[in-house]
Design a protein around this motif. Structure first.
Motif, PDB file in Angstrom:
ATOM      1  N   LYS A  17       0.700  -1.109   0.106  1.00  0.00           N
ATOM      2  CA  LYS A  17      -0.099   0.069  -0.023  1.00  0.00           C
ATOM      3  C   LYS A  17       0.862   1.389  -0.087  1.00  0.00           C
ATOM      4  O   LYS A  17       2.036   1.458   0.300  1.00  0.00           O
ATOM      5  N   LEU A  18       0.151   2.239  -0.357  1.00  0.00           N
ATOM      6  CA  LEU A  18       0.950   3.781  -0.486  1.00  0.00           C
ATOM      7  C   LEU A  18       1.642   3.783   1.151  1.00  0.00           C
ATOM      8  O   LEU A  18       0.949   3.756   2.032  1.00  0.00           O
ATOM      9  N   GLY A  19       3.021   4.370   1.061  1.00  0.00           N
ATOM     10  CA  GLY A  19       3.588   4.605   2.257  1.00  0.00           C
ATOM     11  C   GLY A  19       4.053   3.168   3.151  1.00  0.00           C
ATOM     12  O   GLY A  19       4.616   3.451   4.257  1.00  0.00           O
ATOM     13  N   GLU A  20       3.684   2.196   2.615  1.00  0.00           N
ATOM     14  CA  GLU A  20       3.796   0.942   3.250  1.00  0.00           C
ATOM     15  C   GLU A  20       5.314   0.419   3.118  1.00  0.00           C
ATOM     16  O   GLU A  20       5.730   0.561   1.851  1.00  0.00           O
ATOM     17  N   VAL A  21       5.996  -0.133   4.119  1.00  0.00           N
ATOM     18  CA  VAL A  21       7.321  -0.701   3.807  1.00  0.00           C
ATOM     19  C   VAL A  21       7.053  -2.403   4.033  1.00  0.00           C
ATOM     20  O   VAL A  21       6.552  -2.847   5.183  1.00  0.00           O
ATOM     21  N   LEU A  62      12.259  -0.055  -4.982  1.00  0.00           N
ATOM     22  CA  LEU A  62      12.412  -1.547  -4.700  1.00  0.00           C
ATOM     23  C   LEU A  62      13.887  -2.000  -4.337  1.00  0.00           C
ATOM     24  O   LEU A  62      14.791  -1.254  -4.802  1.00  0.00           O
ATOM     25  N   PHE A  63      13.986  -2.625  -3.299  1.00  0.00           N
ATOM     26  CA  PHE A  63      15.440  -3.184  -2.985  1.00  0.00           C
ATOM     27  C   PHE A  63      15.630  -4.637  -2.934  1.00  0.00           C
ATOM     28  O   PHE A  63      14.736  -5.358  -2.479  1.00  0.00           O
ATOM     29  N   ASP A  99      10.158   8.896   5.806  1.00  0.00           N
ATOM     30  CA  ASP A  99       9.885   9.945   4.930  1.00  0.00           C
ATOM     31  C   ASP A  99       8.469   9.449   4.322  1.00  0.00           C
ATOM     32  O   ASP A  99       7.978  10.242   3.816  1.00  0.00           O
ATOM     33  N   GLY A 100       8.004   8.277   4.437  1.00  0.00           N
ATOM     34  CA  GLY A 100       6.706   7.759   3.934  1.00  0.00           C
ATOM     35  C   GLY A 100       6.858   7.193   2.516  1.00  0.00           C
ATOM     36  O   GLY A 100       5.874   6.975   1.916  1.00  0.00           O
ATOM     37  N   MET A 101       8.280   6.900   2.230  1.00  0.00           N
ATOM     38  CA  MET A 101       8.448   6.171   0.788  1.00  0.00           C
ATOM     39  C   MET A 101       7.823   4.652   0.847  1.00  0.00           C
ATOM     40  O   MET A 101       7.768   3.983   1.872  1.00  0.00           O
ATOM     41  N   THR A 102       7.132   4.337  -0.119  1.00  0.00           N
ATOM     42  CA  THR A 102       6.525   3.095  -0.313  1.00  0.00           C
ATOM     43  C   THR A 102       7.583   2.130  -0.915  1.00  0.00           C
ATOM     44  O   THR A 102       8.275   2.611  -1.679  1.00  0.00           O
ATOM     45  N   MET A 103       7.887   1.128  -0.118  1.00  0.00           N
ATOM     46  CA  MET A 103       9.112   0.376  -0.038  1.00  0.00           C
ATOM     47  C   MET A 103       8.767  -1.203  -0.042  1.00  0.00           C
ATOM     48  O   MET A 103       8.163  -1.752   0.636  1.00  0.00           O
ATOM     49  N   MET A 104       9.519  -2.024  -1.146  1.00  0.00           N
ATOM     50  CA  MET A 104       9.378  -3.340  -0.959  1.00  0.00           C
ATOM     51  C   MET A 104      10.905  -3.751  -0.971  1.00  0.00           C
ATOM     52  O   MET A 104      11.769  -3.331  -1.832  1.00  0.00           O
ATOM     53  N   VAL A 105      11.084  -4.471  -0.122  1.00  0.00           N
ATOM     54  CA  VAL A 105      12.656  -4.623   0.275  1.00  0.00           C
ATOM     55  C   VAL A 105      12.795  -6.234   0.619  1.00  0.00           C
ATOM     56  O   VAL A 105      12.215  -6.774   1.437  1.00  0.00           O
ATOM     57  N   VAL A 106      13.670  -6.740  -0.468  1.00  0.00           N
ATOM     58  CA  VAL A 106      14.215  -8.170  -0.429  1.00  0.00           C
ATOM     59  C   VAL A 106      15.264  -8.085   0.659  1.00  0.00           C
ATOM     60  O   VAL A 106      16.432  -7.455   0.106  1.00  0.00           O
ATOM     61  N   GLN A 110       9.507   5.937 -12.746  1.00  0.00           N
ATOM     62  CA  GLN A 110       8.502   6.329 -11.508  1.00  0.00           C
ATOM     63  C   GLN A 110       8.764   5.325 -10.275  1.00  0.00           C
ATOM     64  O   GLN A 110       8.292   5.356  -9.147  1.00  0.00           O
ATOM     65  N   ILE A 111       9.535   4.297 -10.640  1.00  0.00           N
ATOM     66  CA  ILE A 111       9.840   3.068  -9.382  1.00  0.00           C
ATOM     67  C   ILE A 111      11.298   3.136  -9.232  1.00  0.00           C
ATOM     68  O   ILE A 111      12.187   2.622 -10.302  1.00  0.00           O
TER      69      ILE A 111
END
Ligand SMILES: Nc1ncnc2c1ncn2[C@@H]1O[C@H](COP(=O)(O)OP(=O)(O)OP(=O)(O)O)[C@@H](O)[C@H]1O
Ligand SMILES: [Mg+2]
Lengths: 218, 242
Positions: free
Chosen positions: B25-29, B159-160, B185-192, B78-79
């Motif tokens: 979701k927006l702003g979610e990690v 994306l990480f 800061d509220g960044m939406t992040m998907m982190v492996v 944008q990603i």
């Protein structure tokens, strides 16, 4: 046979210089044309579409498996038959050299491109660049470093191959020298000259490659 | 923000992803973890279309990644993405690395781009390294430059893919701190990542993958306290024990 006459070189110099000029012309044209066409072929071979990559692969494979002398013959004897008028020895030799060398430059360029890690492409694509931008800004600059020594090498090979144009009655440096050698009965002097000139040119080119490599290593 | 629906992907005969469904979701990690070869890299590379998928659908901010008519480069811009091996451009300075896509994708002027790059490199603590080449930087510094490079496109999400796995232990924290600040800061992040400390501090949810499937998708407190599958439990004992 004991007395050498090195004056033969000076006396026949204008003739020899013509041969040298032809060799130089062949090297310059086939290098420039070959690299341009080779780049096109390399990009075609990388295509995902078989109808683009396929013809390039066939072309390169054929050119790399026939001897240059055969390609020279084709263009000199066959092309006039096909188009119905003579092409001229110089024009056909230039075209033959470009088309033949392009196959080799293609493979050198491809190896350079493949030497760049796939992750570089992914990273650049991930920033939103288009494939053409990735090729121009990221892959080519890095690949060029890997391919430069091989490109220099190919120039040396082309230079040595120019002597083959005698088969279409053209006179490169080697040919002019052997004409003088038999006409004036001075084979020792003339072939020594040929050896020295080839050695000097190939040596300085190799030296250039080496210096380039050192420059890179720093 | 990121929606993955029933993703299937095979390389030849090996099925690497078998019906993965997830959302960020927006702003979610969201942290993605799992054993080696479980398909984490493949999954995260599907999100920006670096890996084409066989079946399923992906949307980012409502835009389909899989639709043929989507302008993928525009979507990717944008990603932001950060890789395990940094993948900085070795023939450019840190500043040029960060400016390049701004100039060629966002069409900013060089001056504009460089000004923005300087700000971003300052934000990751590298103001003094603007003109260093990647091979003159430590791994941790390189990874921070690569984060700045991703941020230079003003991305909607980041994306990480195992951003700290290639780093010496003493450099892991400097990178995690930058990522944590981003999350704040509220960044939406998907982190492996296998950094469970980071997951515990920063993530909202944890996805656990094994054999190309998402076996768990839980709020982090639940994941760490009481994982619902045996394999996740085993995985956790292994990574937490060292
Ligand atoms: N380009 C490829 N071609 C063929 N097989 C691939 C390719 N990329 C990945 N695979 C295979 O897909 C499976 C999943 O790979 P992936 O890199 O997604 O795993 P991962 O979870 O990221 O592992 P790791 O923790 O080692 O990075 C592996 O078995 C791998 O060998
Ligand atoms: Mg991986």
């Amino acid at each position: 046979m004991n007395d050498f006459d090195w004056g033969v070189i000076a006396r026949s110099w204008p003739f020899l210089a013509e041969g040298m000029a032809l060799s130089a012309l062949l090297v310059v044209v086939s290098t420039a044309g070959g690299i341009l066409l080779g780049l096109g072929l390399a990009l075609m071979r990388r295509s995902d579409h078989a109808f683009i990559a396929g013809p390039a692969t066939v072309y390169v494979t054929v050119m790399r498996s026939v001897p240059l002398i055969l390609v020279l013959f084709w263009f000199y004897f066959l092309v006039p038959l096909v188009i119905g008028r003579p092409v001229g020895a110089l024009a056909s030799a230039l075209v033959a050299f470009v088309l033949f060398e392009a196959a080799f430059y293609c493979e050198i360029i491809r190896a350079g491109i493949n030497s760049v890690r796939a992750g570089q492409t992914e990273a650049a694509l991930a920033t939103g660049m288009r494939r053409s931008q990735v090729m121009r800004l990221i892959i080519m600059p890095q690949g060029l470093r890997a391919m430069t020594p091989l490109l220099f090498n190919q120039v040396i090979i082309v230079f040595q191959d120019t002597s083959l144009v005698y088969v279409v009655a053209l006179r490169d440096f080697m040919t002019t020298a052997s004409v003088v050698a038999s006409r004036d009965g001075r084979p020792t002097e003339m072939y020594t000259l040929v050896a020295v000139v080839y050695l000097a040119i190939c040596f300085s080119l190799s030296k250039a490659i080496e210096l380039y490599g050192k420059g890179r290593a720093r | 923000m990121i929606v993955l629906n029933d993703i299937h992907k095979s390389y030849g005969r090996t099925q690497v992803l078998r019906g993965c469904t997830a959302a960020v979701k927006l702003g979610e990690v969201v942290v993605v973890c799992g054993p080696s070869g479980s398909g984490k890299s493949t999954l995260i590379k599907c999100v920006n279309g670096l890996v084409p998928i066989d079946r399923g659908s992906i949307t980012v901010d409502g835009v389909s990644v899989t639709d043929k008519h989507t302008d993928l480069p525009a979507l990717r811009a944008q990603i932001g993405m950060v890789f395990q091996n940094f993948e900085l451009y070795p023939h450019m300075t840190a500043l040029q690395n960060v400016s390049l896509a701004q100039i060629h994708v966002l069409k900013r002027s060089r001056a504009e781009a460089d000004a923005r790059s300087e700000q971003l490199l300052a934000r990751v603590g590298l103001s003094s390294k603007l003109s260093s080449r990647p091979d003159q930087l430590s791994g941790g510094q390189q990874q921070r430059v690569s984060i700045a490079r991703a941020l230079s496109m003003d991305p909607k999400a980041m994306l990480f893919d195992e951003p700290t796995s290639a780093l010496d232990p003493e450099m892991v924290n400097e990178v995690l701190e930058v990522m944590q600040a981003l999350a704040l800061d509220g960044m939406t992040m998907m982190v492996v990542t296998h950094e469970m400390g980071f997951a515990q501090r920063v993530a909202e949810r944890v996805l656990f993958m094994d054999g190309g499937e998402i076996l768990e998708d839980s709020p982090k407190s639940q994941f760490f306290a009481n994982p619902s599958t045996e394999r996740a439990r085993q995985f956790l004992t292994k990574v937490l024990s060292h």
